[in-house]
Design a protein around this motif. Structure first.
Motif, PDB file in Angstrom:
ATOM      1  N   GLY A 186      -2.531 -28.912 -22.258  1.00  0.00           N
ATOM      2  CA  GLY A 186      -2.307 -27.477 -22.126  1.00  0.00           C
ATOM      3  C   GLY A 186      -3.559 -26.623 -22.100  1.00  0.00           C
ATOM      4  N   HIS A 187      -4.740 -27.218 -22.208  1.00  0.00           N
ATOM      5  CA  HIS A 187      -5.985 -26.448 -22.168  1.00  0.00           C
ATOM      6  C   HIS A 187      -6.234 -25.973 -20.739  1.00  0.00           C
ATOM      7  N   ARG A 188      -6.512 -24.676 -20.592  1.00  0.00           N
ATOM      8  CA  ARG A 188      -6.656 -24.109 -19.261  1.00  0.00           C
ATOM      9  C   ARG A 188      -8.015 -23.464 -19.013  1.00  0.00           C
ATOM     10  N   ARG A 189      -8.831 -23.289 -20.040  1.00  0.00           N
ATOM     11  CA  ARG A 189     -10.200 -22.816 -19.860  1.00  0.00           C
ATOM     12  C   ARG A 189     -11.120 -23.766 -20.632  1.00  0.00           C
ATOM     13  N   LEU A 213      -9.609 -32.828 -15.046  1.00  0.00           N
ATOM     14  CA  LEU A 213      -9.083 -31.495 -15.326  1.00  0.00           C
ATOM     15  C   LEU A 213      -8.355 -30.921 -14.111  1.00  0.00           C
ATOM     16  N   ARG A 214      -8.986 -31.048 -12.932  1.00  0.00           N
ATOM     17  CA  ARG A 214      -8.364 -30.514 -11.726  1.00  0.00           C
ATOM     18  C   ARG A 214      -7.052 -31.238 -11.432  1.00  0.00           C
ATOM     19  N   GLY A 215      -7.045 -32.556 -11.666  1.00  0.00           N
ATOM     20  CA  GLY A 215      -5.821 -33.315 -11.430  1.00  0.00           C
ATOM     21  C   GLY A 215      -4.692 -32.928 -12.368  1.00  0.00           C
ATOM     22  N   ALA A 216      -5.062 -32.381 -13.549  1.00  0.00           N
ATOM     23  CA  ALA A 216      -4.049 -31.953 -14.526  1.00  0.00           C
ATOM     24  C   ALA A 216      -3.717 -30.465 -14.385  1.00  0.00           C
ATOM     25  N   GLY A 217      -4.192 -29.832 -13.319  1.00  0.00           N
ATOM     26  CA  GLY A 217      -3.786 -28.459 -13.039  1.00  0.00           C
ATOM     27  C   GLY A 217      -4.730 -27.371 -13.507  1.00  0.00           C
ATOM     28  N   VAL A 218      -5.917 -27.726 -14.022  1.00  0.00           N
ATOM     29  CA  VAL A 218      -6.877 -26.705 -14.446  1.00  0.00           C
ATOM     30  C   VAL A 218      -7.597 -26.171 -13.211  1.00  0.00           C
ATOM     31  N   GLU A 219      -7.657 -24.859 -13.083  1.00  0.00           N
ATOM     32  CA  GLU A 219      -8.306 -24.252 -11.923  1.00  0.00           C
ATOM     33  C   GLU A 219      -9.818 -24.449 -11.988  1.00  0.00           C
ATOM     34  N   GLU A 220     -10.421 -24.632 -10.837  1.00  0.00           N
ATOM     35  CA  GLU A 220     -11.861 -24.880 -10.789  1.00  0.00           C
ATOM     36  C   GLU A 220     -12.657 -23.735 -11.392  1.00  0.00           C
ATOM     37  N   ARG A 221     -12.222 -22.488 -11.161  1.00  0.00           N
ATOM     38  CA  ARG A 221     -12.954 -21.331 -11.684  1.00  0.00           C
ATOM     39  C   ARG A 221     -12.857 -21.224 -13.202  1.00  0.00           C
ATOM     40  N   ALA A 245     -20.627 -15.587 -27.994  1.00  0.00           N
ATOM     41  CA  ALA A 245     -20.083 -14.855 -26.848  1.00  0.00           C
ATOM     42  C   ALA A 245     -18.573 -14.687 -26.973  1.00  0.00           C
ATOM     43  N   GLY A 246     -18.038 -15.057 -28.158  1.00  0.00           N
ATOM     44  CA  GLY A 246     -16.597 -14.911 -28.380  1.00  0.00           C
ATOM     45  C   GLY A 246     -15.776 -15.997 -27.728  1.00  0.00           C
ATOM     46  N   LEU A 247     -16.397 -17.127 -27.400  1.00  0.00           N
ATOM     47  CA  LEU A 247     -15.761 -18.266 -26.727  1.00  0.00           C
ATOM     48  C   LEU A 247     -15.366 -17.967 -25.287  1.00  0.00           C
ATOM     49  N   ALA A 248     -15.298 -16.692 -24.927  1.00  0.00           N
ATOM     50  CA  ALA A 248     -14.957 -16.292 -23.555  1.00  0.00           C
ATOM     51  C   ALA A 248     -13.677 -16.962 -23.077  1.00  0.00           C
ATOM     52  N   GLY A 249     -12.724 -17.102 -23.993  1.00  0.00           N
ATOM     53  CA  GLY A 249     -11.445 -17.703 -23.638  1.00  0.00           C
ATOM     54  C   GLY A 249     -11.444 -19.214 -23.598  1.00  0.00           C
ATOM     55  N   THR A 250     -12.593 -19.855 -23.912  1.00  0.00           N
ATOM     56  CA  THR A 250     -12.683 -21.320 -23.847  1.00  0.00           C
ATOM     57  C   THR A 250     -11.756 -21.964 -24.866  1.00  0.00           C
ATOM     58  N   GLN A 251     -10.952 -22.900 -24.402  1.00  0.00           N
ATOM     59  CA  GLN A 251     -10.005 -23.600 -25.272  1.00  0.00           C
ATOM     60  C   GLN A 251     -10.442 -25.014 -25.615  1.00  0.00           C
ATOM     61  N   ALA A 252     -11.375 -25.558 -24.840  1.00  0.00           N
ATOM     62  CA  ALA A 252     -11.847 -26.927 -25.095  1.00  0.00           C
ATOM     63  C   ALA A 252     -13.279 -27.080 -24.621  1.00  0.00           C
ATOM     64  N   VAL A 253     -14.044 -27.892 -25.345  1.00  0.00           N
ATOM     65  CA  VAL A 253     -15.401 -28.272 -24.956  1.00  0.00           C
ATOM     66  C   VAL A 253     -15.417 -29.778 -24.772  1.00  0.00           C
ATOM     67  N   LEU A 254     -15.804 -30.219 -23.578  1.00  0.00           N
ATOM     68  CA  LEU A 254     -15.928 -31.637 -23.279  1.00  0.00           C
ATOM     69  C   LEU A 254     -17.413 -31.967 -23.198  1.00  0.00           C
ATOM     70  N   ALA A 255     -17.920 -32.765 -24.129  1.00  0.00           N
ATOM     71  CA  ALA A 255     -19.334 -33.136 -24.151  1.00  0.00           C
ATOM     72  C   ALA A 255     -19.519 -34.498 -23.487  1.00  0.00           C
ATOM     73  N   VAL A 256     -20.654 -34.652 -22.791  1.00  0.00           N
ATOM     74  CA  VAL A 256     -20.878 -35.890 -22.047  1.00  0.00           C
ATOM     75  C   VAL A 256     -21.255 -37.061 -22.938  1.00  0.00           C
ATOM     76  N   THR A 337      -9.038 -32.521 -31.412  1.00  0.00           N
ATOM     77  CA  THR A 337      -8.297 -31.907 -30.312  1.00  0.00           C
ATOM     78  C   THR A 337      -6.874 -31.601 -30.760  1.00  0.00           C
ATOM     79  N   GLY A 338      -6.321 -30.551 -30.178  1.00  0.00           N
ATOM     80  CA  GLY A 338      -4.933 -30.186 -30.451  1.00  0.00           C
ATOM     81  C   GLY A 338      -4.311 -29.598 -29.198  1.00  0.00           C
ATOM     82  N   PRO A 339      -2.988 -29.606 -29.118  1.00  0.00           N
ATOM     83  CA  PRO A 339      -2.324 -29.088 -27.906  1.00  0.00           C
ATOM     84  C   PRO A 339      -2.443 -27.580 -27.801  1.00  0.00           C
TER      85      PRO A 339
END
Length: 341
Positions: A186-189, A213-221, A245-256, A337-339
């Motif tokens: 359910g993460h979208r940003r 992410l794109r395959g699961a429906g997350v928009e590229e932008r 910066a207030g997370l700017a709506g970010t719901q998940a961080v994926l680190a390499v 991680t959480g839904p």
């Protein structure tokens, strides 16, 4: 009053005292695979003990390759490399060999120069592991090829199209599985902490995250790529900047990798951001520390120890034909991680 120096005892002296040929004494004391009659072996060992003879290890090394396997790595201080080295040492020990290590920080000129120096020391095999692509460095290729012509064996853990044994990971597939999981949760940003530019494995993992992410429906932008140092401090700084910066709506961080992710956990904690309530955090590698941090880190487990074991097996069991082995990854879901709705 100083003692007089003990006369040097030679192999000829031992052979004469034992009443055998120099060749027989050499086979007994030099560890030759050729068998010697038990009675001759006993006489040689007794004569060597009586004369206090010691084998000249340096002379032996000049006559034949040593039992060492030389590992050339980018950075020996990273947790993931520690896992690989420990596994290599355990496996080498079972075969009567040992591992030496050298660090090059992925600098092309240091890699080729290190191979050149090691060639003169005649290790039994060379294992080269690097985060950069190995294939367009002509000098490195010439050094490795010369070493194999001299009777050595080359194993590369990483990416290459050079004609040597290779053991690698499918970084794109590993990261894609994490991207898919985060998108399907359910993460979208999403922000990707992508490490520094120009590192092959980091670039592949970033591409895999985006594909999943794109395959699961997350928009590229809605996917933001943030470059940072490949270290705990790099993840810490990137997370703190994002939090300020207030997370700017970010719901998940994926680190390499896990080291960056663990730094991000600390950065968010210092900034008062709750993981995973405010933002989910993930890594890749599954280093031991991922199970001890709070919250425990969701990651993709790469078989790091297995790569070390297989590298030693390849090095000691050369077939003459370059082999390719790609090791599989595994998604590990923990507490970071959480839904999302």
């Amino acid at each position: 009053m100083p003692h007089a120096a003990r006369p040097t005892v030679t192999l000829h002296d031992v052979a004469a005292a034992a009443g055998v040929s120099v060749a027989t004494a050499s086979r007994v004391l030099g560890g030759s695979a050729r068998k010697v009659a038990p009675e001759y072996e006993a006489r040689v060992l007794a004569a060597a003990a009586a004369l206090r003879y010691t084998v000249d290890a340096s002379a032996r090394a000049m006559r034949r390759a040593s039992d060492s396997i030389a590992l050339i790595a980018d950075d020996l201080t990273t947790p993931s490399m520690g896992v690989v080295v420990a596994a290599m040492e355990r496996e080498a020990r079972t075969a009567g060999a040992f591992v030496t290590v050298s660090s090059t920080m992925a600098a092309p000129e240091r890699q080729s120069e290190t191979v050149r120096v090691l060639r003169s020391l005649r290790p039994r095999a060379l294992v080269l592991t690097s985060s950069r692509y190995l294939g367009d460095d002509e000098r490195l290729f010439r050094e490795l090829s010369a070493y194999e012509r001299e009777g050595g064996r080359v194993v590369i853990v990483g990416h290459t199209d050079m004609p040597f044994d290779q053991i690698g990971f499918d970084n794109v597939a590993a990261a894609r599985s994490m991207g898919s999981f985060i998108g399907e949760s359910g993460h979208r940003r999403v922000a990707i902490f992508a490490g520094v530019e120009g590192m092959r494995n980091m670039t592949e993992r970033t591409a895999g995250f985006i594909a999943g992410l794109r395959g699961a429906g997350v928009e590229e932008r809605a996917i933001r790529v943030v470059h940072c140092q490949v270290s705990r401090q790099g993840g810490f700084d990137a997370a703190r900047e994002l939090a300020h910066a207030g997370l700017a709506g970010t719901q998940a961080v994926l680190a390499v990798n896990d080291t960056i992710a663990i730094g991000a956990l600390s950065g968010f904690r210092e900034a008062g951001v709750s993981v995973p309530d405010d933002v989910s955090v993930t890594g890749i590698d599954d280093i031991p520390l991922t199970r001890d941090v709070t919250p425990r880190l969701t990651t993709v487990a790469l078989p790091l120890a297995q790569s070390g074991v297989e590298a030693i097996r390849f090095a000691l069991g050369g077939t003459g034909v370059p082999r390719r082995l790609t090791l599989e990854s595994r998604l590990v879901i923990r507490d970071s991680t959480g839904p999302r709705r």
